[in-house]
Each structure stands twice: as C-alpha cells, then as structure tokens.
Design a protein around this motif. Structure first.
Motif, PDB file in Angstrom:
ATOM      1  N   ARG A 121       0.129   4.252   0.850  1.00  0.00           N
ATOM      2  CA  ARG A 121      -0.081   5.132   1.998  1.00  0.00           C
ATOM      3  C   ARG A 121       0.594   4.602   3.267  1.00  0.00           C
ATOM      4  NH1 ARG A 121      -4.875   8.449   1.452  1.00  0.00           N
ATOM      5  NH2 ARG A 121      -4.439   9.745  -0.377  1.00  0.00           N
ATOM      6  N   PHE A 122       1.105   3.380   3.204  1.00  0.00           N
ATOM      7  CA  PHE A 122       1.737   2.781   4.383  1.00  0.00           C
ATOM      8  C   PHE A 122       3.180   2.386   4.098  1.00  0.00           C
ATOM      9  CE2 PHE A 122      -2.839   2.085   4.828  1.00  0.00           C
ATOM     10  CZ  PHE A 122      -3.064   2.680   6.063  1.00  0.00           C
ATOM     11  N   GLY A 123       3.828   3.182   3.262  1.00  0.00           N
ATOM     12  CA  GLY A 123       5.249   2.971   3.016  1.00  0.00           C
ATOM     13  C   GLY A 123       5.587   1.997   1.912  1.00  0.00           C
ATOM     14  N   HIS A 181       0.819  -1.214   0.000  1.00  0.00           N
ATOM     15  CA  HIS A 181       0.000   0.000   0.000  1.00  0.00           C
ATOM     16  C   HIS A 181       0.856   1.269   0.000  1.00  0.00           C
ATOM     17  CE1 HIS A 181      -3.241   2.746   0.847  1.00  0.00           C
ATOM     18  NE2 HIS A 181      -4.114   1.757   0.873  1.00  0.00           N
TER      19      HIS A 181
END
Length: 225
Positions: free
Chosen positions: A36-38, A34
């Motif tokens: 948005r999560f690195g 993802h």
C-alpha cells in the motif's frame, strides 16, 4: 533473469527467478515492502539483495505480493501475503527438489512476512530482516525463533524507531540455540536514503560469514556418560 508467473492462493503471482547452476544450491526468497506504500519486487533494496544471493550461487526468487504488478488478488493485511510467500517457496522447491536449505530476506513489511514464514518452514536456515517494524507489527509469534539471522536497521529510522527494534533483538537474544546479529547503519532512515551501499555491504559481509560457518551458535558439548 527469467520473468515467471506461478500459481498463488489468490491467483497468479509475478516474479523474477534465477536458478543456480548447482542442483542442490540453497534457495533465497526476497520479500518486498508494504504494497500500500509503493512496495514492489523492483524496490532497489529488494533488487540488490536478489543479485547478492544470486552472485553467491543461490537459486533466487523475488516476486510481487497479490495485487501488485501482474500478481492477481487484493491486499490482505499480511495473512494473504504470508500465503503468497509460502506458495512462492513451494514453487521454487518443486523446481529444485535437491535443495535442502533456504534463506529468506525481507525489507520492512516484507521482514514481518519473512519472519512468519521462518516459523512455518524448518528448512529456512537463515534470515535477513531489514528495517523491521515491531512498533507496528506483532512479532510475538517468534517464540522461539528457530533460525539464526541478521536484523539490520538505521539509527535515524523514524518509521521503526531504534528503541523498538532493540527491544525485539533483546527478546530474541534470550533464546537458546540461535544467534541474532544486530547491525545499525549510522545515519540511515527507514528507506536507507543515500545508504544503500552501506546496507548492501553489511548484508554481504553477514552472508559471506554465514557461508563460512560463522555467526551461528557453538554446538553444545556432548555429555560424557
């Protein structure tokens, strides 16, 4: 390993690309977690999968989804990222028109995108879905799933609990004409902390067996008229 920039639906996309020496070699595309999560194409699992396919003679690509690294655009909650993946496959195929087959491997969010790409591209003959999240993402589009593949996850995964992944696997196993292989890595969490070697070994074993003609359904016997 050439760094490449190619056109995507929302602007340029950044990737790493390794062509095979064989003109008709299969293509492998690896999709990262993802954004948005690195998640990036340099995620260690994505990186290792890239080289796993490359060592076996595949033409291999990993890339950053829109808005990550030097890839243009903004996060689009999956719809745009699926378009990015389709554009990436188009780009590789334009360079390798003799390649008839393709594999897609995705990790976490990338596995959801990869399975959607699988539904749209009949040339994808195999997949690896690593730590999919059917508790978060809707996989009901897999009706039916067109290709055999590997679903691999850890029994200590709290992000995508085992019971949810089991439910997805059981649903897919009811479909005819494909063979779903499920592998559970003991003690592995969603990030395979300390378990990357075990994960890679299982993926290598699966790919080698598929390349040897195993782990696919037996062809239906011909009816005698």
């Amino acid at each position: 390993m050439p760094e490449v920039i190619f056109n995507g639906p929302a602007g340029r996309l950044e990737g790493r690309y390794q062509p095979s020496k064989e003109k008709n070699a299969p293509i492998a595309i690896i999709l990262h977690p993802h954004p948005r999560f690195g998640g990036t194409m340099n995620n260690p699992i994505v990186y290792e999968l890239f080289y796993m396919f490359q060592r076996r003679g595949f033409t291999t690509l990993r890339f950053n989804f829109r808005g990550i690294g030097r890839s243009q655009g903004e996060f689009d909650h999956g719809a745009g990222e699926l378009s990015d993946a389709a554009a990436a496959l188009d780009w590789v195929q334009s360079l390798h028109p003799d390649s008839k087959n393709c594999w897609v491997a995705g990790y976490s969010f990338g596995s959801w995108i990869g399975m959607q790409l699988l539904m749209r591209r009949p040339e994808i003959e195999g997949f690896m879905s690593i730590a999919p999240q059917p508790n978060i993402y809707d996989f009901s589009f897999l009706a039916p799933c067109p290709s055999s593949g590997l679903i691999i996850h850890g029994d200590a995964d709290k992000v995508a609990p085992q019971r949810d992944v089991n439910g997805l696997v059981e649903k897919l196993k009811t479909q005819k004409g494909i063979l779903i292989t499920q592998t559970v890595v003991p003690g592995a969490n969603h990030f395979f902390s300390g378990k990357n070697d075990e994960l890679l070994a299982e993926c290598e074993d699966y790919l080698d067996r598929r390349m040897d003609g195993e782990l696919v359904p037996e062809p239906a016997p011909k009816r005698i008229r």
